[in-house]
Design an enzyme around this catalytic site. Sequence first.
Site, PDB file in Angstrom:
ATOM      1  N   ASP A  42      -4.037   5.337 -11.720  1.00  0.00           N
ATOM      2  CA  ASP A  42      -5.248   4.531 -11.630  1.00  0.00           C
ATOM      3  C   ASP A  42      -5.276   3.097 -11.537  1.00  0.00           C
ATOM      4  OD1 ASP A  42      -4.846   4.244 -14.359  1.00  0.00           O
ATOM      5  OD2 ASP A  42      -5.569   6.163 -14.933  1.00  0.00           O
ATOM      6  N   ASP A 111      -5.608  -1.760   1.579  1.00  0.00           N
ATOM      7  CA  ASP A 111      -5.426  -1.034   2.794  1.00  0.00           C
ATOM      8  C   ASP A 111      -6.614  -0.821   3.582  1.00  0.00           C
ATOM      9  OD1 ASP A 111      -3.762   0.716   4.328  1.00  0.00           O
ATOM     10  OD2 ASP A 111      -2.460   1.130   2.643  1.00  0.00           O
ATOM     11  N   ASP A 219      -3.796   0.048   8.569  1.00  0.00           N
ATOM     12  CA  ASP A 219      -3.143   1.160   8.950  1.00  0.00           C
ATOM     13  C   ASP A 219      -3.110   1.696  10.451  1.00  0.00           C
ATOM     14  OD1 ASP A 219      -2.487   3.668   7.651  1.00  0.00           O
ATOM     15  OD2 ASP A 219      -3.982   4.588   8.574  1.00  0.00           O
ATOM     16  N   GLU A 278       0.293  -2.200  10.816  1.00  0.00           N
ATOM     17  CA  GLU A 278       1.113  -1.210  10.879  1.00  0.00           C
ATOM     18  C   GLU A 278       1.171  -0.644  12.426  1.00  0.00           C
ATOM     19  OE1 GLU A 278       2.305   3.454   8.924  1.00  0.00           O
ATOM     20  OE2 GLU A 278       0.187   2.960   9.533  1.00  0.00           O
ATOM     21  N   HIS A 352       5.314   4.323   1.247  1.00  0.00           N
ATOM     22  CA  HIS A 352       4.942   5.749   0.724  1.00  0.00           C
ATOM     23  C   HIS A 352       5.052   6.653   1.942  1.00  0.00           C
ATOM     24  CE1 HIS A 352       1.943   3.950   3.350  1.00  0.00           C
ATOM     25  NE2 HIS A 352       1.344   5.292   3.189  1.00  0.00           N
ATOM     26  N   ASP A 353       5.484   6.373   3.035  1.00  0.00           N
ATOM     27  CA  ASP A 353       5.716   7.291   4.227  1.00  0.00           C
ATOM     28  C   ASP A 353       7.134   7.579   4.504  1.00  0.00           C
ATOM     29  OD1 ASP A 353       3.048   7.439   4.798  1.00  0.00           O
ATOM     30  OD2 ASP A 353       3.092   5.494   6.146  1.00  0.00           O
TER      31      ASP A 353
HETATM   32  C1  GLC Z   1      -0.479   5.708   8.171  1.00  0.00           C
HETATM   33  C2  GLC Z   1      -0.295   5.842   6.570  1.00  0.00           C
HETATM   34  C3  GLC Z   1       0.121   7.246   6.419  1.00  0.00           C
HETATM   35  C4  GLC Z   1      -1.045   8.039   6.957  1.00  0.00           C
HETATM   36  C5  GLC Z   1      -1.604   7.731   8.284  1.00  0.00           C
HETATM   37  C6  GLC Z   1      -2.633   8.313   8.751  1.00  0.00           C
HETATM   38  O1  GLC Z   1       0.885   5.904   8.740  1.00  0.00           O
HETATM   39  O2  GLC Z   1       0.936   4.830   6.099  1.00  0.00           O
HETATM   40  O3  GLC Z   1       0.379   7.489   5.187  1.00  0.00           O
HETATM   41  O4  GLC Z   1      -0.716   9.385   6.803  1.00  0.00           O
HETATM   42  O5  GLC Z   1      -1.313   6.238   8.800  1.00  0.00           O
HETATM   43  O6  GLC Z   1      -3.815   7.456   8.026  1.00  0.00           O
END
Ligand code: GLC
Length: 604
Positions: A42, A111, A219, A278, A352-353
Site C-alpha cells: 500500500d 502511471d 502505458d 511505453e 513488472h511485465d
Molecule cells: C502495459 C502494462 C501492462 C499491462 C498492459 C495493459 O504493457 O505495463 O502491465 O498489462 O499495458 O494495460
Amino acid sequence: MGSSVEATAPSHYQERAHFKECIIYQVYPASFCDANGDGMGDVQGVISKLDYLKDLGVDVIWLSPVYKSPFIDNGYDISDYHEIDQRFGTLADVDQLIAEMHKRDMKLVMDLVVNHCSDQHEWFVESRKSKDNPYRDFFWWRPAKYSDSGERLPPNNWREEFSSGSAWEWDELSQEYYLHLYCKEQPDLNWETPAVRQAIYTDIMKWWLDRGCDGFRMDVINLISKVPSLPDAPIKNPDEKFQESYKYTANGPRIHEFLQEMNREVLSKYPGLITVGETPFTHHDFDVLVPYVLPENKELQTIFQFEQQEVDGYPQLVPKDYKLSEFKEITARWQIEMQNRGGWNSIYLENHDVARSISRFGNDSTPTYRTLTAKLLSALQCTLSGTLYVYQGEEIAMANLPKDWPIEEYVDIASQVYYAEELALRKSKTGEENPDMSDIMSALQRKSRDHARNPMQWDDGLDAGFSPKNKERWVGKPWMRVHDDYKKWNVAKQIGDPESVLSFWKKMIAFRKAHLACTYGYFTLLSPSSEEVFAYIKEYKNERLLVLLNFTKESVSYTLPEQTGEVGDMTDLIGNYTSGPPEHIENRVVKLRPYEALVIAGGK
Ligand code: GLC
C-alpha cells in the site's frame, strides 16, 4: 577522443538535464510493502521505505497504478482516475507520499493508463447504455458482420493481447461490438473523439499534476492512434482465427499529432516534469520510434523500447535462446542511434511485465554467480547512456519464482489464460485428461510476468517482512506467495554488507552520478562478435571510460583492441570483485575472472 562520434551526434545530446540524470525506481505497489497487514502492499508502505530509497540514490519513483480498479489486470484497468483503490489506501495517503517525497527532494511519476480504462469506469458504463449516449464515441463501437450462413462475426480479425480470442466483445444491451486490445474488461478509449482527449488532459493529467505529481509513465501510449477504418490485419499465423493488429494499432497515423497536442496543452505547462512512454509492438525501427523523443518534436522525453526485452523471445511466453552478440548488438544499436539522431534512451532490464534479469541475462544457479551477475548487470546498466530505471527487488538480486511452484502460483492474467488455452487445446487434441504441459510450464518459468510481482524481500522474518510483524494486525496472507529464498536474499541481510549486491548498486549509482560519461558518454562497441565479453567505451568531454563485462563463468583473457588507445595510464575505477587487485593489464591483455565487471579509466 571519439572524434567520429562527436562529429555526427547533435550537440544537445550531451546537454545536461535532470530527467536524463535522475535514477528512477519503479514501485509495483501490490508487492512493495504492506503497512496495514491486509496482505497487499500500500501507499503507506511506500512512504515507510522512502529513506531506504533515498539512501540507495533514487531520485524519482514511478508508481504503477494505485487508482480504483477491479484489478483484472492488476490495476491497469482503471475504474476511477481520481480515487485510490482501497487496497492501496486513500487519496490522503498519496498526498502524504507526494509531500514526503518532495521533502526529500524526490519526485513522483504516476502511471497514466489511457489507451483503455476499465469496463467499470463511468465513461464505459454510460457508453454501453445506448447508441446515442453522449459517451458512445468515447470507445470504439462497431456493428457486427455476418457470414454467409448468418453467423455473427466481429468487425475485423484483430486478436486481443492476453489470449488468442477476438479483440472485440459483443454487447447484448446495445447490440454492437466494442474494441479491447487487452482483455474484455479493458475497453480501448477512442482518441479520435476530441472530448476524450480533453477529458484525459484536463480531468486526469492536470488534475494529478495540480496535486503535485511530477510526471507520467504512459502505458502503451503508442497504441492510442488507430487506423480509423480498422482494416483486417495481415494473416501472420494461418492456424489462428484472430491476428495481431499492430500494423493498424501501433504508432498509428495521428500518434504524433496527439502527443504534440498533449505536450502543448498539458506537459509544457508544468516545468520539470518527467515523461516516459511505453512503446511495444515495434521492432527494429528507429524511424518510427525516435520521433517520439526528439526534443524538437515536443512530445515525450523518453520511451521504453522493447527490442532488448525480446532478445529471448517474442511473443513473450514463447522463449528462445539468444547469443551474447545479439544482446550486445541491440544494446549498441540503441545507444548509437539515439546519440546520432539526438533522441534519448531509457535504460532498463526489469519492470513488472518481465521476468527477473539475473534469471534471464545473468546466472542464478549458485549464490556466487547470482551475486556476481547481479553486479555485472548493474555495472552494465549504470554505464549506459540514457535515463536509468531500477525495478523493485532488482537491487537485491531477486530471482525468478522457484521452478517447482505449480501453475496455481502464477496469478497473472496473461499466464493463466495462456496455460488454460493450451491445456484445453491439448485435451481436445489428445483426448487425455492430463496432457503433458511441461513445455508450457518451462516457458512460464522463464518468462512470465509473475516473476516480477511477488512480494519484495525486506528481511528473513514472517512473509519476508513484506507485511507487518505484529500478528494482531496481520489479517491476510500476502496476495502472492513469498519466494522460498527470502531468508537468504533480503534487504536486511544486504544493507550492512559492503560486498552485497545492494551495496554494489548503491556504489554504482553514486559512480554513475559522479562520472557523467556513464549517462551522456558517446558509446563505442568493442569486439562485437565476442560471445564472452561485452566491452565498450564511453566518452564525455575529458572523460573516457572503458567497460569490460565477462558474461561467462570462465576466466577470459581479453585483448584490448586498438580503439582503446594507450593502456599505460589505465586504472580501475570500479568492479564487481572484491578479493584482491585484478591481475591485468599485460601486453594489452586483460585477465577477466568469471563474470567479472570492470570499469576502467580509459587510455588516450
Ligand atoms: C502495459 C502494462 C501492462 C499491462 C498492459 C495493459 O504493457 O505495463 O502491465 O498489462 O499495458 O494495460
